[in-house]
Design an enzyme around this catalytic site. Structure first.
Site, PDB file in Angstrom:
ATOM      1  N   GLU A 471       0.861  -1.176   0.000  1.00 17.10           N
ATOM      2  CA  GLU A 471       0.000   0.000   0.000  1.00 17.10           C
ATOM      3  C   GLU A 471       0.905   1.237   0.000  1.00 17.10           C
ATOM      4  O   GLU A 471       1.171   1.811  -1.043  1.00 17.10           O
ATOM      5  CB  GLU A 471      -0.940  -0.022   1.207  1.00 17.10           C
ATOM      6  CG  GLU A 471      -2.054   0.993   1.113  1.00 17.10           C
ATOM      7  CD  GLU A 471      -3.176   0.710   2.107  1.00 17.10           C
ATOM      8  OE1 GLU A 471      -4.094   1.527   2.169  1.00 17.10           O
ATOM      9  OE2 GLU A 471      -3.119  -0.310   2.828  1.00 17.10           O
ATOM     10  N   GLU A 740      -2.207   0.311  13.512  1.00 22.47           N
ATOM     11  CA  GLU A 740      -3.403   0.667  12.740  1.00 22.47           C
ATOM     12  C   GLU A 740      -4.675   0.357  13.517  1.00 22.47           C
ATOM     13  O   GLU A 740      -5.663   1.101  13.422  1.00 22.47           O
ATOM     14  CB  GLU A 740      -3.394  -0.117  11.424  1.00 22.47           C
ATOM     15  CG  GLU A 740      -4.551   0.171  10.510  1.00 22.47           C
ATOM     16  CD  GLU A 740      -4.422  -0.551   9.178  1.00 22.47           C
ATOM     17  OE1 GLU A 740      -5.109  -0.157   8.220  1.00 22.47           O
ATOM     18  OE2 GLU A 740      -3.632  -1.517   9.088  1.00 22.47           O
TER      19      GLU A 740
END
Length: 970
Positions: A471, A740
């Site tokens: 990502e 996260e």
């Protein structure tokens, strides 16, 4: 001898910038003084072609002004490829005048398209497949005459390049030219190579790799997003002592080959076969007989811009702390820190020895290395030895996010890895560190370190969401929620200026803002994501007083607000379209990433927030008509919000923590509704045992909303929780960066889903803003940007913290706020830079008790002071101040169910508060008497219908009124 001097001269945030293309650059400086209350009264700037200032081209003369940041050059039009010298002197309010500052300089790059003579070149397909994986080598020899005065290289490449002259790297910069919206903007770099060139024959070499331009991004097999050909575009300008100039450019006379970098990708790593090295390839007199030719490559008409961001570099070197073998039999290096960068290894091994490094962030609960969260990113580096003695290697065009490294094939590793043969090189945009926070709690200090490491790892030319999996994109929401914390930690002016220009370039024609910048996702905007278009330029302006970035981005800001305005049937609500909502909130439904807070509630709040910012930007820029237009729009949005989402009694229709947080933070409620919203937010935290359940939308603001709403103790309790879910839960689980998910590692040691589980994701590190701004108390008067007028208002925290300290290097200089509590005394230290003033609050202080520098306030350099219900408020000028006063009541522990309660401090105030919760009470019931019962006992008594939760709420309200109970442990 008095001290007054001008120091830290910068141009466009940088010291002595080389190769800028800003035609009206701005200079800033800091004033250093040994005298309190120093203000600049006038400045004098001179700019010249030569360092001796014999030919001055711009002289401001003595200019009566206290401005010392972003003073725009006002002389003749700047020329390309020219160095300009400048110096500054100032006069202060004590009529003292400085000497001239040390001379600084700025140097222009190529200011006009006509200055470029180079051609884009790539290997001739007849000799090298242009789609092949190995990195290309390009070279050219050239001859220079004697008497070289100066030399510069201007150039760029797609995807990534490294530049060599006469066998040596030209620069320590990495991942050049950086990542921009390549279809619209491509950065070029400028290098001073005067000392690397020589009379006679020279050679230049370029390595080209795929990088972000044509490498694999976002999805598997998704390549060539911007183009399918690597190419180089460079020119060398050599100036001789006799005034003549020679230019060497990329053209089809260059030669091309491949070399030892046989594979290189951002996500996947690099393979380097040292047996394929071409020794001396970037030196003169190299035999290039077997090399192919080059061709001119047609490129899209992309604007070339000079380097805007600070370069990416190796900023620190870490030594591994351990090596071990896992239960699965893997040999592992432990770097002791989840870092972003690369491993540099040394090895002495037979030719063809293949050493493989596989990078990961954590170990699983069984102690094995965990690669599951990388998705399809390989994070693998392979080195194949040449076999000619000691070899050293680190990859060139990739970076990894990791703490642990699985090592395969290292000679003798079955007997243990030699730690001295490995180091970790930390890589990120080489920003200046400007902030520090520390306190009396070691876990919170570790949290602050984690936040900083998370920022370093994710500020690699663009603000990425994560640095390890497939990502690593510039997600807009992550950037906007974290920017206040980011700018406390590091000087981020150039970093965000560059990224905002890409946001503007990639903004869609209808004003919508893609999810990621640069836009490689193809997604459109969402509330709290697209609002990066307004929030980030406004935050940069507030922090640095940078009106230019506000002016540059104003059309983009306006386009975003007008895009929202066109959505749906009601122009004052945003109740249509796709939204991420409160992403990853813990109140989400099973198997959902989206929290329970209504998406149209969130969208309308952020619509109002962006409109308010746009209105404020219009004020700063003097756009009077649009100030009126967007003031009206803001009022109507808030009016519709209150009609749609708030009951007549003041209750929010979305009963979540996040809904209450953002309604408070963005001033969507007033009066009784505001009081009730703050109270109910506090109740939601109490009912959840002081745990949050917020996601990306609510978490950045929850502590700020609590402290702002009068429930600072709750905000502190929230931070100090160390069980799941909490910031300190991560710390106690061994985190060295921010995760996260609140439960990236679950309580039983298992992991959250592999699908999306980064252990280096800075969004929740936004708590750092509250730590700097509220706990330490460093803030600014919102009417004066860049900390021209500073607010120092620390908030103490019972016995959770007995000490806190923050330092921030503002555009004007160093700001310090430090406090320390004992049972007897409060000490507060403050440092205010010259050319600013500050309003200070000494919490819980009484005028009669306060001394500064061991003297009464009346005998010091205090502009004004007064006692208020909050404590003593003062106004001061620049200087260092040491305040001391009596700590009335000593250190007050926080309430628990077993804490005895003694008399409250003000009988009438207690009655007023109690009546809110139990109407008809005319005196405090027995539970508040000197007989002192604990909260546990109240559960049985329920005197005057006061439950435990109600009593806790009463106590919180009394604390907000500074009517804290005197608590004792018996």
């Amino acid at each position: 001898m008095t001290l007054l001097k001008v120091e830290n001269l910068t141009c466009e945030y940088r010291k002595n910038p080389l190769g800028i293309d800003i035609k009206r650059p701005r200079v800033s400086w800091k004033v250093k003084s040994d005298r309190r209350g120093t203000m600049q009264q006038a400045y004098h700037i001179q700019v010249a072609y030569e360092e001796d200032f014999t030919e001055i081209i711009w002289d401001t003369g003595i200019t009566e002004s206290d401005e010392s940041i972003h003073i725009e050059y006002g002389g003749p039009e700047l020329k390309s490829k020219t160095r300009y010298f400048y110096k500054v002197k100032v006069r202060d309010n004590f009529n003292r005048e400085t000497e001239w500052s040390e001379t600084a300089w700025l140097e222009t790059g190529l200011l006009s398209p006509e200055d470029w003579q180079a051609e884009w070149i790539t290997p001739d397909p007849a000799g090298i497949n242009p789609l092949s994986e190995p990195a290309f080598l390009l070279r050219k020899e050239f001859t220079l005459k004697a008497g070289i005065k100066s030399a510069r290289i201007y150039g760029t490449g797609v995807g990534l390049y490294e530049l060599y002259l006469n066998g040596e790297r030209v620069s320590d910069e990495l991942l050049a030219p950086g990542w921009t919206s390549y279809h619209n903007r491509l950065q070029y770099q400028t290098y001073d190579v005067t000392k690397q060139l020589q009379d006679g024959t020279n050679a230049i070499g370029i390595i080209l790799a795929d990088g972000w331009y044509k490498g694999n991004l976002v999805r598997e097999n998704n390549r060539n997003i911007y183009g399918n050909r690597r190419a180089a575009f460079f020119q060398i300008h050599v100036t001789y002592n006799d005034g003549t100039e020679e230019v060497i450019v990329t053209d089809n006379t260059w030669k091309a080959s491949t070399g030892p970098i046989v594979f290189s990708e951002i996500y996947h790593g690099e393979t380097y076969d040292a047996r394929l090295e071409k020794e001396g390839w970037s030196q003169s007199n190299y035999n290039e007989q077997d090399w192919s030719g080059t061709i001119i490559q047609e490129m899209p008409n992309t604007q070339l811009v000079a380097q805007e961001n600070v370069p990416t570099r190796v900023t620190e070197v870490l030594k591994p702390i351990d090596t071990f073998v896992t239960p699965a039999g893997d040999t592992i290096l432990d770097m002791g820190q989840n870092m972003v960068g690369r491993i540099r290894l040394k090895v002495n091994a037979p030719t063809g020895t293949r050493i493989v490094l596989k990078h990961a962030e954590v170990l699983d609960k069984d102690g094995n290395i965990y690669f599951g969260n990388l998705k399809f990113a390989k994070q693998k580096v392979e080195y194949i030895t040449k076999g000619e003695g000691l070899e050293s290697f680190a990859p060139h065009f990739t970076f990894q996010g990791f703490r642990y490294v699985k090592v395969e094939g290292f000679p003798g590793q079955e007997n243990g890895l030699p730690l001295e043969n490995f180091v970790g090189e930390v890589i990120h945009s080489d920003m200046e560190r400007v902030g520090e926070f520390e306190c009396s709690d070691p876990l919170v200090n570790r949290l602050q370190e984690n936040i900083v490491w998370g920022q370093r790892g994710n500020f690699v030319d663009v603000p990425t969401d994560c640095p390890q999996r497939s990502e690593r994109l510039g997600w807009t929401a992550d950037a906007q929620v974290f920017i206040p914390t980011a700018l406390f930690n590091y000087q981020g002016g150039p970093f965000f200026t560059k990224w905002l220009r890409d946001l503007k370039a990639d903004q869609l024609p209808d004003g919508n803002v893609p999810f990621v910048i640069p836009n490689v996702e193809g997604g459109k905007g969402s509330a709290a994501w697209g609002d990066a278009a307004t929030i980030i330029p406004w935050t940069v302006y507030q922090t640095y007083g940078d009106k230019r970035v506000l002016a540059e981005q104003y059309d983009s800001m306006k386009a975003w607000v007008e895009y929202i305005r066109r959505q749906g049937k009601n122009e004052y609500l945003w109740d249509t379209g796709f939204h991420f909502g409160d992403w990853l909130a813990l109140d989400a439904k099973e198997n959902s990433f989206v929290g329970a807070t209504a998406k149209d509630f969130i969208a309308t709040v952020f619509y109002a927030h962006s409109t308010r910012i746009l209105r404020n930007a219009a004020k700063v820029l003097g756009n009077v008509e649009e100030v009126h237009e967007y003031s009206f729009l803001l009022d109507k949005i808030i009016e519709q919000f209150n009609h749609e989402f708030i009951s007549p009694s003041g209750r929010l229709v979305s009963p979540t923590q996040t809904a209450h947080v953002i309604a408070l933070m963005f001033d969507m409620v007033e009066g009784k509704a505001k009081d009730r919203t703050a109270y109910e937010l506090n109740q939601l935290l109490i009912q959840n045992d002081y745990h949050l359940n917020t996601g990306f939308v609510g978490t950045p603001y929850i502590s700020l909303a609590l402290s702002k709403g009068g429930y600072h103790e709750t905000a502190v309790k929230l931070l100090m929780k160390d069980d799941f879910p909490s910031w300190l839960y991560q710390v106690k689980k061994g985190a060295t960066t921010v995760w996260e998910h609140w439960d990236s590692i679950k309580q039983d040691g298992s992991f959250w889903s592999d699908q999306m589980n980064s252990f280096n994701h800075y969004a929740y590190g936004s708590i750092g803003n509250w730590m700097y701004k509220v706990v330490a108390g460093i803030d600014m008067d919102p009417a004066l940007s860049a900390y021209k007028k500073i607010k120092i208002e620390p908030k103490f925290a019972g016995i959770s913290f007995t000490q806190a300290k923050a330092v921030f290097e503002s555009m004007y200089g160093r700001i310090l706020s430090s406090w320390n509590l004992t049972n007897e005394v409060v000490e507060v230290e403050v440092e205010i830079p010259a050319n600013t003033t500050a309003d200070i609050l000494l919490p819980r202080a009484r005028l009669k008790d306060v001394r500064e520098g061991n003297k009464p306030l009346a005998s010091g350099d205090i502009h004004s002071y007064m006692e208020t219900v909050d404590g003593v408020r003062l106004t001061v000028g620049s200087g260092f101040y040491h305040f001391m006063y009596r700590n009335e009541g000593g250190l007050k522990p926080s309430f628990t169910d077993d804490t005895p309660i003694i008399d409250f401090l003000d009988y009438n105030e207690v009655v007023a508060v109690l009546e809110k919760f139990a109407p008809g009470i005319t005196k405090p019931p027995a539970i508040f008497s000197t007989k002192a019962r604990s909260l546990k006992e109240l559960a049985e008594l329920q005197e005057a219908d006061l439950t435990v939760d109600k009593v806790k709420a009463i106590i919180e309200e009394l604390k907000a009124l500074e009517l804290e109970a005197v608590l004792v442990n018996k």
